[in-house]
Design an enzyme around this catalytic site. Structure first.
Site, PDB file in Angstrom:
ATOM      1  N   ASP B 136      73.191  23.063   6.469  1.00 50.18           N
ATOM      2  CA  ASP B 136      74.588  22.665   6.574  1.00 50.18           C
ATOM      3  C   ASP B 136      75.089  22.922   7.985  1.00 50.18           C
ATOM      4  OD1 ASP B 136      76.808  21.522   5.416  1.00 50.18           O
ATOM      5  OD2 ASP B 136      77.691  23.435   4.840  1.00 50.18           O
ATOM      6  N   TYR B 138      78.428  22.308  10.903  1.00 50.39           N
ATOM      7  CA  TYR B 138      79.831  22.769  10.972  1.00 50.39           C
ATOM      8  C   TYR B 138      80.485  21.939  12.070  1.00 50.39           C
ATOM      9  CZ  TYR B 138      83.244  26.740  10.874  1.00 50.39           C
ATOM     10  OH  TYR B 138      84.350  27.575  10.727  1.00 50.39           O
ATOM     11  N   HIS B 143      88.175  21.327  11.476  1.00 49.98           N
ATOM     12  CA  HIS B 143      87.935  22.267  10.377  1.00 49.98           C
ATOM     13  C   HIS B 143      87.687  23.667  10.939  1.00 49.98           C
ATOM     14  CE1 HIS B 143      86.421  23.825   6.533  1.00 49.98           C
ATOM     15  NE2 HIS B 143      85.328  24.228   7.160  1.00 49.98           N
ATOM     16  N   ARG B 152      91.444  34.471  12.727  1.00 51.95           N
ATOM     17  CA  ARG B 152      91.645  34.923  14.110  1.00 51.95           C
ATOM     18  C   ARG B 152      92.699  34.038  14.758  1.00 51.95           C
ATOM     19  NH1 ARG B 152      86.350  34.066  13.074  1.00 51.95           N
ATOM     20  NH2 ARG B 152      86.584  32.001  13.952  1.00 51.95           N
ATOM     21  N   GLU B 210      81.957  16.363   2.896  1.00 49.88           N
ATOM     22  CA  GLU B 210      80.924  16.269   3.919  1.00 49.88           C
ATOM     23  C   GLU B 210      80.194  14.926   3.854  1.00 49.88           C
ATOM     24  OE1 GLU B 210      78.347  19.544   4.612  1.00 49.88           O
ATOM     25  OE2 GLU B 210      79.783  21.044   3.878  1.00 49.88           O
ATOM     26  N   ASP B 242      80.096  20.053  -0.848  1.00 48.93           N
ATOM     27  CA  ASP B 242      79.459  21.369  -0.751  1.00 48.93           C
ATOM     28  C   ASP B 242      80.444  22.422  -1.263  1.00 48.93           C
ATOM     29  OD1 ASP B 242      77.370  23.039  -0.140  1.00 48.93           O
ATOM     30  OD2 ASP B 242      78.044  23.393   1.908  1.00 48.93           O
ATOM     31  N   THR B 368      82.267  20.307   6.691  1.00 49.06           N
ATOM     32  CA  THR B 368      83.527  19.707   6.239  1.00 49.06           C
ATOM     33  C   THR B 368      84.115  18.793   7.307  1.00 49.06           C
ATOM     34  OG1 THR B 368      83.889  21.734   5.025  1.00 49.06           O
ATOM     35  CG2 THR B 368      85.772  20.267   5.259  1.00 49.06           C
TER      36      THR B 368
END
EC number: 3.7.1.2
Lengths: 436, 436
Positions: B136, B138, B143, B152, B210, B242, B368
């Site tokens: 997977d 990113y 996202h 954060r 996804e 997912d 995502t």
């Protein structure tokens, strides 16, 4: 767990005389499984069982067994052990018992079984099964603490460590059997003082001393394996070297974990030591009363009484220079699986508690099995204190991390008073130069 | 990349009249592959190609083709597409061209091919192939930024994000095809104000919108796939949900990444839209000049000119109450794969640059796919601003995260002026109550 039975009896002796040697890994009480064929042949791989310095060819021997043992042996004749592993403890035990009886001194099967033996020196191995999914755990609190200290001196262990058997998914495609040679990986790294990352061969290549765990019988999606049932689902254990590129890992791993730092190669030993063979080496599992006690789904009387495993482990290194001069590998550290903060049963129960399904042949790594002392570090990252201190090999060479041509050998065995010694054999693999 | 050719021609019309409808996903320019059989039958699964509201049964039709197309069709008759996927672009293209010609109005093959059609309404699907490894990524910076902000606020995006296509290994055993129903996972979670973690059903169950990517031809360990060769290795794309347990993830994911928060279920759409079918929807890929430019192994003229893909995506929700009242699913967000910060080619090149091998059928998730606007969030974590704001559905129900009985539907399609529409169909799956 599989009970102690006649197959564990210390007094058993085999008509394969090399199995009776005091220092062999493959006593008649061991009987581990692998997939093999004659070296440099185009024979089909098939299942075999180690006895002394020989392999019992189960494709050739299957006709000698009856009942469940025959069903198991027939499945072992296939080029992967997945089917056999899916059959569960009754079949595994039946074949083990039949092999134990047929290999004992005085067995009627001796003459027919002799023709099914091939010297281990004449065979090569494949992966014992198709590994669907591979999960790596992080069960040595000593490793986690020592590595954590390098990054967070004041707070080495994260708050979840003593509650959660930490694990993550690994790559199965790049797992191969002992003898694997792989190129030093290239990748992005970033020096602490650099403004930007750069690309090139890994400079901090490391090994990780792990125990590998093969799932036998699987579970359905949505149906967890409960703690005390895990022995029914664990076929057996092996040695596992989970190669790591520390500099690539440091730059890539936030926030989703290690990726290219790990998936370039991982190496298993050829023989699977069955859960049943390991029964005499079960040990008490306990927690420091000051530590959080395991949650109910990770806690049982059985797990406390015998969840741990007393498996001695060691790592040896043979540099290219040593190999050229025919010098034997030298030991760089030793440890024991008994230091694991979580048991095999806890790993399995945790992995499936959310409904995750496991399939026969799925593989778990224990995580680096470091002991409490510095000399028991299961990785060079620990032995070199984060790459800050090199150490000398007996031939005068220095190492912090691995150099091209280095071969890493891992060995494991179980021995104690009054119980037959059983060994894991070894896993060896070699670092080749990077692509240029 | 596969060139535009006669199979992409907007003017093509099929003798399967439903393929000529303006709103169908399965025009004659699409021709995606799946594994299917008649619903509730014990037939063997075999490969099929979608055309309008029908499936071409390739096991039945294989005798109609010649040359490489016949070789491809024969491989498609198998219960998984792995062999076909391993054959590479020339075979994939030959079969696509043969199917395109045989399905056109006036084709001589019409009468023989008609008997090989089965209505899609009468079939069920399996996974199209055995997925060896699942990774997977990113790749949506929107996202990553939005989720990062929750943890954060001052420093949402980690320093490596704009250099490294961040990815991690997932679990393949729990991937299933559209229609999957799974139990809400149980696990350890820890409330921010709690002294200790607790155990129970996930309270923050989420989906992730996804794009899935299937590897066709693999590569050998130690031999990276270079950026401009990746089209030779990517068989095609699908939709991918997912599923994620956000509260389990928050407690477990440090330091090695998500584990039980992800591996309880993942769902793919049944049809694989081929790389060749997607050729007209290639788009320019560029970086903000203020951002780091991709490193040389992630950069090429071809990737800049046409590395991106313009795929429209949307997520719909159907609660149990809506299902009982036969109300259609309602849209909760929409996005586009063109927002991806890294291209498919960059994902493949990065994944293998360290020598990692890929096998036919291996699977990549894009991560995502959220767009720049709040309403384009590809997860409820984003739409609910970290679970802090619920939103109302048209029937008056409220949602922050998913409730038992909720079905999530994802759709994807490509359309633009002067080019034939092609669609992905949909992926739908349903949350069942947790084990108690």
């Amino acid at each position: 767990m599989p009970a102690l039975n006649e197959t564990h009896d210390l007094k058993l002796r085999s008509w394969v005389s090399s199995a009776n040697a005091t220092d062999t890994d493959f006593t008649i009480q061991n009987l581990p499984f692998a997939e093999f064929r004659r070296k440099n042949s185009d024979e089909a791989f098939r299942g075999g069982v180690a006895i002394g310095d020989q392999v019992v060819d189960l494709a050739a021997a299957q006709g000698l067994f009856n009942g469940e043992a025959a069903i198991g042996a027939a499945a072992c004749a296939e080029p992967t052990l997945n089917n056999f592993m899916s059959m569960g403890q009754p079949v595994w035990s039946a074949l083990r018992l039949a092999l134990s009886r047929a290999l004992r001194e005085g067995a009627a099967e001796q003459s027919s079984l002799e023709s099914c033996l091939i010297p281990q020196a004449e065979v090569e191995f494949s992966l014992p099964c198709t590994i669907g999914d591979y999960t790596d755990f992080y069960t040595s609190v000593h490793h986690a603490t020592r590595v954590g200290k390098l990054f967070r001196p004041d707070n080495p262990l994260l708050p979840n460590y003593k509650w959660v058997p930490i694990g993550y998914h690994g790559r199965s495609s790049s797992i191969d059997v002992s003898g694997q040679e792989f190129k030093r990986p290239c990748g992005q790294t970033k020096a602490p003082d650099a403004a930007e990352p750069s690309f090139g061969p890994c400079k901090r290549l490391d090994y990780e001393l792990e125990v590998g765990i093969y799932i036998g019988k699987g579970n359905d999606l949505g149906t967890p394996i409960i703690l005390d049932d895990s022995d029914e689902h664990v076929f057996g254990l092996c040695l596992f070297n989970d190669w790591s590129a520390r500099d690539i890992q440091a730059w890539e791993y936030q926030p989703l974990g290690p990726f290219l730092a790990k998936n370039f190669a991982s190496t298993v030993s050829p023989w699977i030591i069955t859960t049943e063979a390991l029964a005499p080496y079960r040990a008490e599992f306990s927690r420091d009363p000051a530590d959080p006690q395991p949650m109910p789904y990770l806690s049982s009387e059985q797990n406390s009484a015998e969840g741990a495993l007393d498996i001695k482990l060691e790592v040896l290194l043979q540099t290219e220079a040593m190999r050229i001069r025919k010098e034997a590998p030298v030991k760089v550290s030793q440890s024991n699986f008994i230091h694991s903060y979580w048991t095999v049963a806890q790993m399995v129960a945790h992995h499936t508690v959310n409904g995750c399904n496991m399939r026969p042949g799925d593989f778990l790594g224990s995580g680096t099995q470091s002991g409490p002392e510095h000399e028991e570090g299961g990785s060079l990252l620990e032995l070199s204190r984060g790459g800050k201190e090199s150490f000398a090999l007996p031939n005068g060479e220095q190492r912090t991390f691995l150099e091209d041509g280095d071969a890493v050998v891992m060995r494991g065995w179980c021995e104690k008073e009054g119980v037959a010694r059983i060994g894991f054999g070894e896993v060896v693999s070699t670092v080749l130069p990077a692509n240029q």
